[in-house]
Design a protein around this motif. Structure first.
Motif, short mmCIF file in Angstrom:
data_model
loop_
_atom_site.label_atom_id
_atom_site.label_comp_id
_atom_site.label_asym_id
_atom_site.label_seq_id
_atom_site.Cartn_x
_atom_site.Cartn_y
_atom_site.Cartn_z
N THR A 219 -30.67 -2.16 11.08
CA THR A 219 -30.10 -3.37 11.59
C THR A 219 -30.66 -3.44 13.27
N VAL A 220 -30.68 -4.74 13.72
CA VAL A 220 -31.36 -4.67 14.95
C VAL A 220 -30.62 -5.63 15.78
N GLU A 221 -30.90 -5.50 17.43
CA GLU A 221 -30.29 -6.13 18.23
C GLU A 221 -31.14 -7.39 18.55
N ARG A 222 -30.09 -8.39 18.92
CA ARG A 222 -31.01 -9.84 18.91
C ARG A 222 -31.63 -10.09 20.46
N THR A 223 -32.73 -10.09 20.62
CA THR A 223 -33.31 -10.62 21.75
C THR A 223 -34.61 -11.50 21.45
N LYS A 224 -35.25 -11.89 22.55
CA LYS A 224 -36.23 -12.72 22.17
C LYS A 224 -37.53 -12.05 21.52
N SER A 225 -37.94 -12.75 20.58
CA SER A 225 -39.33 -12.38 19.95
C SER A 225 -39.77 -13.25 19.23
N LYS A 226 -41.11 -13.42 18.84
CA LYS A 226 -41.99 -14.19 18.11
C LYS A 226 -42.17 -13.63 16.67
N SER A 227 -41.92 -14.53 15.61
CA SER A 227 -41.78 -13.84 14.28
C SER A 227 -42.72 -14.67 13.43
N LEU A 228 -43.31 -14.10 12.39
CA LEU A 228 -44.18 -14.82 11.53
C LEU A 228 -43.81 -14.36 9.99
N VAL A 229 -43.88 -15.35 9.06
CA VAL A 229 -43.66 -15.16 7.77
C VAL A 229 -44.94 -15.04 7.12
N VAL A 230 -45.44 -14.00 6.44
CA VAL A 230 -46.70 -14.04 5.76
C VAL A 230 -46.25 -13.57 4.25
N TYR A 231 -47.05 -14.38 3.46
CA TYR A 231 -46.37 -14.17 1.99
C TYR A 231 -47.57 -14.69 1.04
N TYR A 232 -47.79 -13.78 -0.12
CA TYR A 232 -48.61 -14.05 -1.32
C TYR A 232 -47.67 -14.68 -2.42
N SER A 233 -48.31 -15.75 -2.83
CA SER A 233 -47.44 -16.28 -4.08
C SER A 233 -48.37 -16.71 -5.20
N GLN A 234 -47.94 -16.23 -6.57
CA GLN A 234 -48.82 -16.73 -7.76
C GLN A 234 -48.25 -17.88 -8.23
N ASP B 140 -52.68 -15.21 14.16
CA ASP B 140 -53.22 -14.04 15.02
C ASP B 140 -51.97 -13.00 14.92
N ILE B 141 -51.88 -11.81 14.28
CA ILE B 141 -50.93 -11.02 13.82
C ILE B 141 -50.46 -10.38 15.17
N ALA B 142 -51.33 -10.07 16.07
CA ALA B 142 -51.29 -9.49 17.35
C ALA B 142 -50.22 -10.25 18.20
N ALA B 143 -50.18 -11.46 17.96
CA ALA B 143 -49.32 -12.44 18.73
C ALA B 143 -47.82 -12.40 18.40
N TYR B 144 -47.47 -11.46 17.28
CA TYR B 144 -45.95 -11.62 16.91
C TYR B 144 -45.39 -10.14 16.95
N ASP B 145 -44.07 -10.30 17.37
CA ASP B 145 -43.25 -9.01 17.35
C ASP B 145 -42.73 -8.64 15.83
N ASP C 216 -53.43 -4.21 11.20
CA ASP C 216 -52.72 -2.84 12.03
C ASP C 216 -51.39 -3.45 12.37
N LEU C 217 -50.27 -2.94 11.76
CA LEU C 217 -49.08 -3.42 11.86
C LEU C 217 -48.16 -2.47 12.92
N SER C 218 -48.69 -1.52 13.43
CA SER C 218 -48.11 -0.47 14.44
C SER C 218 -47.39 -1.31 15.54
N GLY C 219 -46.17 -0.82 15.58
CA GLY C 219 -45.16 -1.27 16.53
C GLY C 219 -44.59 -2.52 16.19
N LYS C 220 -44.81 -3.03 15.10
CA LYS C 220 -44.20 -4.58 14.77
C LYS C 220 -42.94 -4.00 13.94
#
Length: 285
Positions: free
Chosen positions: A33-48, A105-110, A135-139
């Protein structure tokens, strides 16, 4: 098409979490679970076939995230058997397909929501290919998937292996046959994980497992009787109240792909409305 493990196939966030940088490192791969603070999010998906895309759009809209899709350089455009054959050949060679670069740009998202169909009990091959390029380190990683019978846990482990320095939130999975139920389930999922503000009933534990009665067996048969692959023989069951109905956890005797005896946990829900049909929702082996 989306593929499941059981078929041996292919079958920013509004107020959000995030620990401090030091705390994030300390709790990597363990935070549910996570505390709610400001962050920038991205949904990345593959769909067949479009099922995962549908879930991805619901997820992105629910949290106000950006969205982007994974595209294989050499698409899986063959028929069902051709796709199975290609994936089996790739698995045997330890290969993953090349994928095209994302527009985002993955680097732009938390926070990264990663969506995919489950193939052979793990992430779809194009998702595996994409994971090798980033590289998803820190995400903060939130997996979600579609499947024929199950595979959320095993596929999440594959992502954790590919991103050992990321923090993971327990993910969401839905059967292809139940995608129409995803919107309501995702809302509850996001609130319970602390990703979205709101209130939902606290999740209750299952009762102790007990021997099946005739009524329990009838519920299992009504939910799973038309599933085309064997799920095992249920021997015990527990239950709990959920919003709008009851959820059952059947423990069944089953077999691994190698023929070894294993236990399978099969989940079934039954709505409170009169005449509600039991629904098979997930299996974990």
């Amino acid at each position: 098409m989306e593929f499941s493990m059981a078929k041996k196939l292919l079958s920013g966030i509004a107020p959000m979490l995030l620990c401090t940088a030091v705390a994030l490192t300390a709790c990597a791969n363990k935070q549910d679970t996570v505390e709610r603070t400001k962050s920038k999010s991205l949904v990345v998906y593959y769909s067949q076939t479009g099922a995962t895309k549908q879930v991805a759009n619901i997820m992105a809209e629910a949290v106000g995230a950006d969205i982007d899709s994974i595209v294989a350089a050499n698409p899986y455009n063959g028929d069902f058997q051709a796709t199975i054959a290609r994936c089996q050949a790739e698995f045997e060679k330890g290969e993953v397909p090349e994928v095209k670069p994302l527009n985002a740009d993955i680097a732009a998202y938390d926070t990264i929501f990663i969506g995919y169909p489950v193939w052979f009990g793990t992430v779809a091959q194009p998702t595996a290919g994409w994971l090798k390029t980033v590289d998803l380190s820190g995400k903060v990683i939130i997996p979600f998937c579609t499947f024929g019978s199950g595979g959320l846990n095993s596929s999440t482990e594959a992502i954790k292996k590919a991103a050992p320095n990321a923090t993971f939130v327990e993910g969401y999975g839905v059967r292809n046959a139940r995608v129409a139920k995803a919107k309501a389930e995702i809302e509850t999922f996001l609130i319970r994980r602390g990703i979205k503000a709101g209130e939902v009933a606290e999740e209750q534990p299952f009762s102790e497992q007990k021997a099946l009665t005739k009524d329990d067996q009838a519920i299992f048969d009504a939910a799973c009787g038309d599933y085309p692959m064997p799920l095992g023989t249920p021997v015990t069951v527990g239950s709990r109240a959920i919003d709008g109905g009851t959820e059952y956890l059947f423990v069944a005797e089953s077999q691994s792909p190698k023929g070894e005896p294993v236990k399978a946990e099969i989940y079934v829900t039954v709505g409170n409305e009169e005449g509600a049909k039991p629904e098979f929702t997930n299996v974990e082996r």
